[in-house]
Design a protein around this motif. Structure first.
Motif, PDB file in Angstrom:
ATOM      1  N   ARG A 215       0.781  -1.209   0.054  1.00 25.85           N
ATOM      2  CA  ARG A 215      -0.104  -0.062  -0.078  1.00 25.85           C
ATOM      3  C   ARG A 215       0.843   1.269   0.023  1.00 25.85           C
ATOM      4  N   VAL A 216       0.787   2.219  -0.889  1.00 20.61           N
ATOM      5  CA  VAL A 216       0.986   3.254  -1.049  1.00 20.61           C
ATOM      6  C   VAL A 216       0.564   4.560  -0.362  1.00 20.61           C
ATOM      7  N   LEU A 217       0.702   5.388   0.400  1.00 16.96           N
ATOM      8  CA  LEU A 217       0.273   6.413   0.916  1.00 16.96           C
ATOM      9  C   LEU A 217       0.816   7.687   0.327  1.00 16.96           C
ATOM     10  N   LEU A 218       0.174   8.395  -0.647  1.00 21.09           N
ATOM     11  CA  LEU A 218       0.841   9.954  -1.050  1.00 21.09           C
ATOM     12  C   LEU A 218       0.333  10.897  -0.367  1.00 21.09           C
ATOM     13  N   PHE A 219       0.875  11.657   0.125  1.00 20.73           N
ATOM     14  CA  PHE A 219       0.820  13.074   0.846  1.00 20.73           C
ATOM     15  C   PHE A 219       0.972  14.315  -0.113  1.00 20.73           C
ATOM     16  N   THR A 242      -1.378  -0.666  -4.397  1.00 19.39           N
ATOM     17  CA  THR A 242      -2.558   0.334  -4.166  1.00 19.39           C
ATOM     18  C   THR A 242      -1.860   1.582  -3.536  1.00 19.39           C
ATOM     19  N   ALA A 243      -2.418   2.514  -4.175  1.00 23.67           N
ATOM     20  CA  ALA A 243      -1.901   4.090  -3.703  1.00 23.67           C
ATOM     21  C   ALA A 243      -3.287   4.642  -3.174  1.00 23.67           C
ATOM     22  N   MET A 301     -10.179   5.858  -7.735  1.00 22.77           N
ATOM     23  CA  MET A 301     -10.912   4.635  -7.753  1.00 22.77           C
ATOM     24  C   MET A 301     -10.703   3.445  -8.595  1.00 22.77           C
ATOM     25  N   ALA A 302     -10.285   3.867  -9.761  1.00 25.48           N
ATOM     26  CA  ALA A 302      -9.967   3.120 -10.730  1.00 25.48           C
ATOM     27  C   ALA A 302      -8.729   1.891 -10.366  1.00 25.48           C
ATOM     28  N   ALA A 303      -7.921   2.716  -9.621  1.00 23.44           N
ATOM     29  CA  ALA A 303      -6.519   2.186  -8.973  1.00 23.44           C
ATOM     30  C   ALA A 303      -6.726   1.563  -7.658  1.00 23.44           C
ATOM     31  N   GLY A 304      -8.126   1.572  -7.202  1.00 22.25           N
ATOM     32  CA  GLY A 304      -8.408   0.694  -6.154  1.00 22.25           C
ATOM     33  C   GLY A 304      -8.702   1.504  -4.755  1.00 22.25           C
TER      34      GLY A 304
END
Length: 333
Positions: A215-219, A242-243, A301-304
């Motif tokens: 899981r990737v969290l992009l700030f 998933t981001a 949403m398309a990326a999950g």
């Protein structure tokens, strides 16, 4: 002069000719201009470093406020927490059957526990020039709020036993693995070092440094050149990662609350614009902003994963609680 937030130069590529806006008029003598509220990467890093102990305490308090309950892994495995009942299959061991649940009907059921194996969560902070802007002195720069939210998220997830990696935009810098009782302090210093050397142009981390099924969290603020975020999310999908975008927004970016002649100068480019703030321009801008938000949500949403939207005039706990809920509601790879 007011610094042109990158949202204006990107959302209205030819700002002076946006729908409903006339060509820029000659700059009137004595026109009132808003103060410049951008900050350099070095100055912001120095400011955050001077307040680091307080910021770390704030991040830890935010993490504790979420309750730090362990998230559901959404798959069966070894663990103590109940996950679900499933119908028993032929040859199922009698010791695996939950006889109390089975007695309620005419089928045998197995009580499954939830896997408690930690998985990898990667964290990345956008330090581009648009993130180092705020519309008013009483609001924090977007990069400062992202800094605190990233630290609080790491504290929350480390408390849940997850494996955390801090991603770098520089291709020569490997991800930083966070562990131990000084992990949060270690992360803060790494974020400050990255900020000091941050380029003005927007960028995203390299997908080659991201483990599969993580899981990737992009700030960041979601203000990336056309196609950049879409390409990044597509590359993540190829490695089943998933981001989640934690979109940090200054309130002025949603309304363009400027009246009268205002000269904007871009923070990430040399172009500038003289606009006359009016209800018509603000209405047209609102349509463009909503269109941008809808596209961001569609891509995410398309990326999950849906984006987590955070306004810098709102408490950071709201965004952290939303992220905590998302990760605990099946938002896992």
């Amino acid at each position: 002069m007011a610094v042109l937030p990158s949202f204006l130069s990107r959302l209205i590529p030819n700002a002076a000719r946006a729908p409903g806006a006339s060509r820029p008029a000659p700059e009137p003598a004595g026109a009132g201009f808003a103060p410049r509220n951008a900050i350099t990467a070095t100055a912001l890093a120095d400011d955050l470093a001077s307040r680091l102990p307080a910021l770390l305490v704030a991040a830890e308090r935010l993490a504790r406020a979420t309750g730090q309950g362990r998230h559901a892994r959404r798959r069966a495995g070894q663990g103590d927490e109940f996950w679900q009942y499933r119908p028993a299959t032929q040859g199922e061991a009698a010791s695996a059957i939950d006889w109390r649940q089975s007695a309620r009907g005419d089928r045998a059921f197995v009580r499954e526990r939830e896997a408690q194996t930690p998985y990898t969560i990667c964290i990345w902070c956008d330090n581009s020039a648009s993130m180092r802007w705020h519309s008013a002195p009483g609001l924090p720069p977007k990069a400062e709020r992202a800094f605190v939210l990233a630290l609080a998220s790491a504290a929350m997830l480390l408390g849940q036993g997850e494996q955390i990696r801090l991603l770098a935009t520089n291709p020569t810098t490997p991800p930083l693995r966070l562990h131990g009782h000084r992990a949060l302090e270690q992360m803060a210093h790494a974020l400050l070092a990255a900020l000091r050397h941050a380029p003005d142009a927007p960028d995203l981390p390299l997908t080659t440094a991201i483990p599969a099924r993580s899981r990737v969290l992009l700030f960041g603020d979601g203000l990336y050149p056309p196609g950049q975020l879409e390409t990044f999310l597509h590359q993540l999908a190829t490695c089943q990662a998933t981001a989640t975008l934690v979109e940090t927004i200054d309130p002025a970016e949603t309304t363009l609350p400027y009246t009268g002649p205002t000269r904007f100068t871009a923070v990430e480019e040399d172009a500038g614009s003289l606009l006359y703030g009016s209800p018509t321009l603000q209405q047209d801008y609102a349509v463009i902003w909503q269109r941008h938000q809808a596209r961001l949500r569609t891509l995410c949403m398309a990326a999950g994963s849906p984006p987590v939207v955070h306004m810098t005039d709102q408490p950071p706990l709201d965004a952290l609680m939303a992220l905590h809920t998302l990760l605990g509601a099946g938002g896992r790879p």
